[in-house]
Design a protein around this motif. Structure first.
Motif, PDB file in Angstrom:
ATOM      1  N   LYS A   1       0.026   0.257   4.222  1.00 24.30           N
ATOM      2  CA  LYS A   1      -0.323   0.702   2.888  1.00 24.30           C
ATOM      3  C   LYS A   1      -1.822   0.994   2.825  1.00 24.30           C
ATOM      4  O   LYS A   1      -2.637   0.321   3.454  1.00 24.30           O
ATOM      5  CB  LYS A   1       0.047  -0.359   1.843  1.00 24.30           C
ATOM      6  CG  LYS A   1       1.543  -0.649   1.774  1.00 24.30           C
ATOM      7  CD  LYS A   1       2.313   0.568   1.297  1.00 24.30           C
ATOM      8  CE  LYS A   1       3.798   0.226   1.127  1.00 24.30           C
ATOM      9  NZ  LYS A   1       4.563   1.402   0.679  1.00 24.30           N
TER      10      LYS A   1
ATOM     11  N   GLU B   1      -3.274   2.955  -5.385  1.00 19.08           N
ATOM     12  CA  GLU B   1      -2.426   2.825  -4.205  1.00 19.08           C
ATOM     13  C   GLU B   1      -2.063   4.225  -3.734  1.00 19.08           C
ATOM     14  O   GLU B   1      -1.629   5.081  -4.524  1.00 19.08           O
ATOM     15  CB  GLU B   1      -1.155   2.040  -4.537  1.00 19.08           C
ATOM     16  CG  GLU B   1      -1.406   0.616  -5.001  1.00 19.08           C
ATOM     17  CD  GLU B   1      -2.024  -0.240  -3.904  1.00 19.08           C
ATOM     18  OE1 GLU B   1      -2.772  -1.179  -4.233  1.00 19.08           O
ATOM     19  OE2 GLU B   1      -1.765   0.051  -2.704  1.00 19.08           O
TER      20      GLU B   1
ATOM     21  N   GLU C   1       1.572  12.199  -0.255  1.00 12.48           N
ATOM     22  CA  GLU C   1       0.312  12.894  -0.484  1.00 12.48           C
ATOM     23  C   GLU C   1      -0.299  12.429  -1.793  1.00 12.48           C
ATOM     24  O   GLU C   1       0.392  12.284  -2.802  1.00 12.48           O
ATOM     25  CB  GLU C   1       0.574  14.412  -0.539  1.00 12.48           C
ATOM     26  CG  GLU C   1      -0.653  15.269  -0.837  1.00 12.48           C
ATOM     27  CD  GLU C   1      -0.304  16.737  -0.926  1.00 12.48           C
ATOM     28  OE1 GLU C   1       0.122  17.288   0.106  1.00 12.48           O
ATOM     29  OE2 GLU C   1      -0.436  17.322  -2.030  1.00 12.48           O
ATOM     30  N   THR C   2      -1.585  12.186  -1.786  1.00 12.57           N
ATOM     31  CA  THR C   2      -2.323  11.777  -2.982  1.00 12.57           C
ATOM     32  C   THR C   2      -3.430  12.795  -3.242  1.00 12.57           C
ATOM     33  O   THR C   2      -4.327  12.969  -2.400  1.00 12.57           O
ATOM     34  CB  THR C   2      -2.936  10.379  -2.816  1.00 12.57           C
ATOM     35  OG1 THR C   2      -1.888   9.430  -2.532  1.00 12.57           O
ATOM     36  CG2 THR C   2      -3.694   9.967  -4.079  1.00 12.57           C
TER      37      THR C   2
ATOM     38  N   SER D   1      -0.088   7.266  -2.017  1.00 11.11           N
ATOM     39  CA  SER D   1       1.322   7.635  -1.907  1.00 11.11           C
ATOM     40  C   SER D   1       1.735   7.678  -0.433  1.00 11.11           C
ATOM     41  O   SER D   1       0.923   7.903   0.467  1.00 11.11           O
ATOM     42  CB  SER D   1       1.539   8.996  -2.566  1.00 11.11           C
ATOM     43  OG  SER D   1       2.789   9.516  -2.229  1.00 11.11           O
ATOM     44  N   ASP D   2       3.052   7.479  -0.208  1.00 12.44           N
ATOM     45  CA  ASP D   2       3.578   7.585   1.154  1.00 12.44           C
ATOM     46  C   ASP D   2       3.559   9.024   1.645  1.00 12.44           C
ATOM     47  O   ASP D   2       3.710   9.275   2.847  1.00 12.44           O
ATOM     48  CB  ASP D   2       5.015   7.045   1.205  1.00 12.44           C
ATOM     49  CG  ASP D   2       5.054   5.533   1.013  1.00 12.44           C
ATOM     50  OD1 ASP D   2       6.094   5.028   0.555  1.00 12.44           O
ATOM     51  OD2 ASP D   2       4.025   4.889   1.311  1.00 12.44           O
TER      52      ASP D   2
ATOM     53  N   SER E   1      -0.318  10.856   4.109  1.00  8.81           N
ATOM     54  CA  SER E   1       0.166   9.743   4.938  1.00  8.81           C
ATOM     55  C   SER E   1       0.839  10.296   6.187  1.00  8.81           C
ATOM     56  O   SER E   1       1.723  11.158   6.092  1.00  8.81           O
ATOM     57  CB  SER E   1       1.158   8.890   4.143  1.00  8.81           C
ATOM     58  OG  SER E   1       1.731   7.895   4.971  1.00  8.81           O
TER      59      SER E   1
ATOM     60  N   GLN F   1      -3.018  13.111  -8.541  1.00  9.92           N
ATOM     61  CA  GLN F   1      -2.658  11.706  -8.745  1.00  9.92           C
ATOM     62  C   GLN F   1      -3.875  10.872  -9.169  1.00  9.92           C
ATOM     63  O   GLN F   1      -3.747   9.911  -9.919  1.00  9.92           O
ATOM     64  CB  GLN F   1      -2.057  11.108  -7.457  1.00  9.92           C
ATOM     65  CG  GLN F   1      -0.618  11.541  -7.178  1.00  9.92           C
ATOM     66  CD  GLN F   1      -0.524  12.976  -6.711  1.00  9.92           C
ATOM     67  OE1 GLN F   1      -1.426  13.479  -6.038  1.00  9.92           O
ATOM     68  NE2 GLN F   1       0.549  13.662  -7.077  1.00  9.92           N
TER      69      GLN F   1
END
Length: 613
Positions: A2, A18, A23-24, A20-21, A50, A33
């Protein structure tokens, strides 16, 4: 694994995100985001993707760049503890699992990458970007400033912002000229250094100077006043000049200062070159527009007025004195204003004065101003039209009416570009363009001794003769329509045009008062008319007098015309052709009788034979 971003600085300081798994996104708009409401951040600034156990940051062609540990990046994998700068925000990247750092990514290695080297990239906190952008804006404003007040303001603001970025006490921006020499664009210096030569004031040896401009390196040194640095203004393949800053001897410039001045100078160069290109394009566009269609407020489509428009386009670009000739009412002031409006002085003032409207004493005070106590009633100093027109144009209407003493003073202004106020002894330099106008025959006035020959030659550098309205009758319908539209809007009346008879009256009248008389006639017709079509009855009586009987509508106007001609002829017959005696018999002034004879075309038809009294 994470990933987490913790905001440690900026408008969202203290926030935790936090990742994202997938794309942020990070940017200014709500599609991201992580939203940062600040103009230093692009709409879509960067993303963090990620990739299994790793996270990769990718810059999305942002305006101010994305930085990882002080270095600009396009795409890079992140490691635990990395610091990410986006606009004014700084984020700490953390993972849920500690991993040993590889040797090539050690803290010592990352710090070593920020050591100063020529042309090193920006290694500052992202908050400094806004100050850099302000410096860039002010540098362009200083380059484009033409008025002294605007230049001084831009100069002070520029160095105030530069000194906030890099602690210094003195500074200068110098630009290369076509001959390779450096010219000062702006400078902040102590008063004691005013008057020193450029090289002495800036304490730069020729070798260091050459190194900055040829090697494109930021160079540092020390002089009697303290330590200094100089960074080149580089835009693409061009070196535009350099930025020089000097600090106190008690503080040496840091590596970060060198990085900052190098980055700021590079962006300043782009802004200055853009401003230079913009100025060049504006000048070229102004020149082309002036050649094709100079800006003016005159109406006319005939060949004679087109010749006048071409004259305006040619002389506007220069600074020569212009003499405009023509009868009263032909639009001499409009030509003068058009020359001013299409010249490089267009942003400066336009001062107009009628030399025939004031007495000699009042005109002298109005033109040159006066000192306090120069004469009774001069309680304070007053600037004249000469000073008010500084940087612009002075228009002298009816210049042929100037008294001899004022002619001599005007000649001095044209020759020496200086004058003295009334009651003053100190010469005042003035930068003005003089445009003069007259309806007199100045050559005849010179022979009579009422006008100075040397002043005539100074005024008559370039000249134009405006045609009377009777010589450009094709423009009469165009002018009449334009005036009718103008005054119908002012009077809130709808005017659709002119009747055939009214049109004939306008074309056949000689218009001794030229365009001014036509304008007054149309204004009267609009105000007094009762329909949406201007008819002969709406026009002044004098206009109807100039029309042949057969062209007048109905029997009424024709009968009036014939009656006038018969009365005048009878009076002339009784007086034996003596004009003065005929005027007495008719009960009118001789000048009015002359005008009636001319308007009724009695001379041309041969129905009147007379002699002067």
């Amino acid at each position: 694994m994470k990933g987490t971003l913790i905001s440690t600085d900026g408008p969202i300081r203290g926030s935790r995100f936090e990742l994202s798994d997938l794309e942020t996104g990070i940017g200014r708009i709500s599609l991201n985001q992580i939203v940062i409401p600040n103009l230093s951040v692009s709409r879509r600034h960067c993303i963090i993707e990620s990739h299994g156990e790793r996270f990769q940051i990718r810059d999305l062609e942002s305006h101010n760049g994305t930085f990882v540990n002080g270095q600009p990046v396009k795409i890079q994998y992140l490691r635990d503890g990395d610091r990410i700068a986006v606009g004014e925000c700084t984020f700490l990247f953390q993972t849920s699992r500690e991993e040993p750092l590889a040797p090539e990514h050690s803290t010592a290695q990352r710090e070593a990458l920020t050591v100063f080297a020529p042309n090193a990239p920006l290694a500052r906190e992202a908050s400094a970007l806004l100050r850099v952008s302000e410096v860039v804006r002010l540098a362009a404003a200083l380059y484009l400033a033409r008025e002294d007040e605007k230049r001084i303001s831009a100069e002070r603001s520029l160095f105030r912002s530069l000194f906030e970025l890099i602690p210094a006490e003195r500074g200068a921006v110098l630009l290369k000229q076509e001959d390779g020499a450096l010219a000062l664009l702006g400078e902040y210096k102590p008063a004691a250094e005013i008057g020193l030569s450029t090289t002495a004031r800036f304490e730069i040896g020729s070798a260091a100077w050459e190194r900055v401009l040829t090697s494109r390196e930021t160079v540092t040194g020390a002089g009697e006043s303290g330590v200094w640095l100089a960074a080149p203004l580089v835009s693409g393949e061009n070196v535009l000049g350099l930025v020089w800053l000097c600090g106190s001897a008690s503080r040496r410039f840091l590596d970060s200062d060198l990085h900052m001045i190098g980055a700021a100078a590079g962006i300043m160069a782009l802004a200055i070159e853009s401003a230079r290109n913009l100025e060049s394009l504006e000048n070229e566009n102004r020149r082309l527009r002036a050649e094709i269609n100079p800006e003016h407020s005159m109406v006319g489509e005939g060949p004679q007025m087109q010749k006048v428009f071409r004259f305006i386009a040619k002389v506007a670009a220069g600074n020569s004195t212009v003499l405009i000739r023509g009868e009263s009412g032909t639009g001499k002031e409009l030509v003068a204003r058009a020359i001013h409006r299409n010249s490089s002085r267009a942003e400066g003032p336009f001062q107009a004065i009628n030399c025939a409207a004031l007495t000699e004493t009042l005109l002298e005070s109005e033109l040159f101003g006066y000192e306090k106590g120069a004469f009774t009633g001069a309680a304070t100093q007053r600037k004249g039209r000469m000073e008010a027109a500084a940087g612009g144009t002075l228009f002298l209407d009816e210049v042929g009416e100037l008294a001899p003493a004022l002619q001599a003073k005007l000649l001095r202004v044209l020759q020496e570009h200086e004058f003295e106020r009334v009651g003053g002894t100190k010469p005042i330099k003035v930068d003005i363009r003089v445009i003069a106008a007259t309806n007199r025959d100045l050559e005849a006035a010179i022979k009579e001794g009422s006008f100075r020959r040397d002043l005539y030659y100074r005024l008559n550098v370039v000249s134009v003769e405006l045609p009377p309205l009777r010589d450009r009758r094709d423009d009469i319908p165009v002018l009449a329509t334009w005036f009718a539209d103008k005054y119908s809007r002012a009077a809130s009346r709808r005017i659709s045009g002119f009747s055939k008879e009214a049109h004939s009256c306008l074309l056949n009248y000689p218009w001794p008062g030229n365009v001014r008389e036509l304008e007054n006639a149309i204004e009267r017709a609009v105000v007094l008319g009762s329909s949406d079509v201007i008819a002969p009855d709406d026009l002044p009586e004098v206009v109807l007098e100039g029309v042949e009987s057969g062209e007048l509508p109905g029997s009424y106007h024709a009968a009036i015309r014939q009656t006038k001609k018969r009365l005048i002829q009878d009076a002339l017959d009784k007086s034996g052709g003596n004009f003065t005696e005929a005027a007495r018999l008719l009960g009118v002034h001789p000048n009015y009788l002359h005008r009636l004879v001319t308007n009724l075309q009695m001379r041309r038809s041969g129905t009147a034979s007379y002699r002067a009294g």
